[in-house]
Design an enzyme around this catalytic site. Structure first.
Site, PDB file in Angstrom:
ATOM      1  CE  LYS A  69      -2.261   0.041   3.971  1.00 58.48           C
ATOM      2  NZ  LYS A  69      -1.358  -0.649   4.991  1.00 58.48           N
ATOM      3  CB  SER A  88       1.489  -5.355   1.151  1.00 57.73           C
ATOM      4  OG  SER A  88       3.333  -5.161   0.944  1.00 57.73           O
ATOM      5  CG  HIS A 119      -1.831  -4.107   1.941  1.00 57.63           C
ATOM      6  ND1 HIS A 119      -2.416  -3.887   1.091  1.00 57.63           N
ATOM      7  CD2 HIS A 119      -1.321  -4.389   2.866  1.00 57.63           C
ATOM      8  CE1 HIS A 119      -1.618  -2.520   1.607  1.00 57.63           C
ATOM      9  NE2 HIS A 119      -0.706  -3.001   1.739  1.00 57.63           N
TER      10      HIS A 119
END
Ligand code: PLP
Length: 394
Positions: free
Chosen positions: A241, A182, A210
């Site tokens: 996310k 990240s 992610h």
């Protein structure tokens, strides 16, 4: 009784402030999105994990409301007592279809998915070989399991191989990595990891928080990117996310592993079932992503456009393979000054410095979204250029 510890806690808090590490939470008075309001100021948001722009998407909001109408608000139970509704099974099925896996188990958060994945399947006779930059929830999951621990340098395949050799001493082995890291936005070299796993007889687990929705031709994550579907045993991910940004986590993969997790995984067994609104919006998310690749394509276009323009403006950008763009500044104080100046220009980004990133590696992390328009991106690039010149960065 509180007296003595109170003093100790106050000292710790002061210590955090003295080190400049105290986290102040900025209050936002609008729904999450690109144009948000904070402190009475309208700003463009470039620091959310809202990769596909779904956080406040009307279809998800409606799906959440509809699911509450049909399935109520809460379930007041864990899954195995009376907390499994048909929509839980449907969401699990849709996630399996999306990733091309055999089965899926839901958690309230990916933190729980990672916290509950190792202990049920591995014992002190086994080994976990973990990337040094893995997410805190993986680290905690490893701590909760009695398996022997090995750590390899971030995405360093020579070191991974060394650790795998050492881990031959154990019965079973699992390699664990984040899909996208990240802070840099780099993708783990999953093809090489899968090869090493084969050579040294290890399972592979990847945390796609992610990377899912972002990486790969249609956003289906690292197994799509490297064409290694079927070679990854366990995938964990979040609905917090790219997939809507509400909350919720999942583990998807080999059916026997998922089946055992339903029997033994503690955050699943002893924590409440996911509420209908979240489940309903989750189902709608995967319906949308199955029917069109438009959001993912837009995200890729936006990221390429942004990176190219920032490089042309003279910024030092880490090579990214995701929607995370690290604008390197190297100096901690500069990263904070620059983020503050950008906020004054109406651009909301965050500066990161040690210990979140290595010393002398301070940066501003920009997160691009499919919901950014070209105008939003241009405003951001203009603001970076103006502030960058002012501060002598470019
Ligand atoms: C965000 C994140 C998590 C935690 O996800 P939640 O669903 O919010 O708990 C876990 N792993 C990685 C790599 C993440 O980036």
């Amino acid at each position: 009784m509180y007296g003595k510890i109170k003093e100790n806690l106050q000292q710790q808090l002061q210590g955090i402030k003295d080190d400049g590490l105290y986290k102040n939470e900025r209050v936002i008075t609008t729904p999450q999105g690109i144009e948000i309001e904070t402190n009475g100021q309208q700003v463009l948001n470039f620091c959310a994990n809202n990769y596909l722009g779904l956080s406040n998407h009307p279809r998800l909001v409606q799906a959440a409301k509809d699911a509450m109408d049909t399935h109520g608000f809460g379930v007041s139970s864990v899954r195995f007592i009376c907390g499994t509704q048909d929509i839980h099974k449907e969401l699990e099925k849709r996630i399996s279809e999306y990733f091309g896996t055999e089965d899926t188990i839901l958690y309230i958060a990916a933190f729980d998915a990672n916290g509950g994945v190792f202990e049920p399947i591995l014992t002190e006779d086994d080994a976990i070989i973990s990337d040094a930059l893995n997410h805190a929830s993986i680290i905690d999951g490893v701590r909760l399991c009695k398996a022997q621990r090995y750590r390899y340098k971030n995405a360093d395949m020579a070191d991974l191989e060394e650790q795998l050799k050492l881990a031959q001493a154990q019965r079973f082995r699992i390699i664990v990595t984040d899909g996208v890291f990240s802070m840099d936005g780099n993708v783990a070299p999953m093809d090489k990891i899968a090869e090493l796993a084969e050579k040294y007889d290890a399972l592979v687990m990847v945390d796609e928080c992610h990377s899912a929705g972002v990486v790969g031709n249609t956003g289906r994550g690292v197994t799509e990117q490297f064409n290694i579907r079927g070679k990854i045993d366990i995938i964990t991910g979040t609905l917090g996310k790219a997939f809507g940004g509400g909350c919720g986590g999942f583990t998807t993969g080999r059916k026997e592993i998922i089946e055992l997790l339903r029997q033994r995984s503690r955050p699943y067994l002893f924590s409440n079932s996911m509420p209908a609104a979240i489940v309903g919006a989750g189902i709608e998310t995967f319906k949308m992503l199955e029917s069109s690749n438009e959001l993912h394509d837009k995200l890729m276009d936006n990221t390429q456009y942004f990176v190219k323009a920032m490089q042309e403006a003279g910024f030092d950008i880490k090579p990214t393979q995701s929607a995370i763009v690290a604008v390197m500044l190297y100096d901690a104080k500069l990263s904070q000054t620059m983020a503050a100046e950008l906020l004054n220009e109406g651009i909301y980004v965050i500066g990161f410095y040690f210990p979140v990133v290595p010393k002398e590696q301070a940066r501003i992390r920009v997160q691009v979204s499919a919901a950014h328009s070209k105008e939003h991106l241009d405003k951001c690039i203009e603001a970076f250029t103006k502030v960058g010149k002012k501060l002598g960065v470019i």
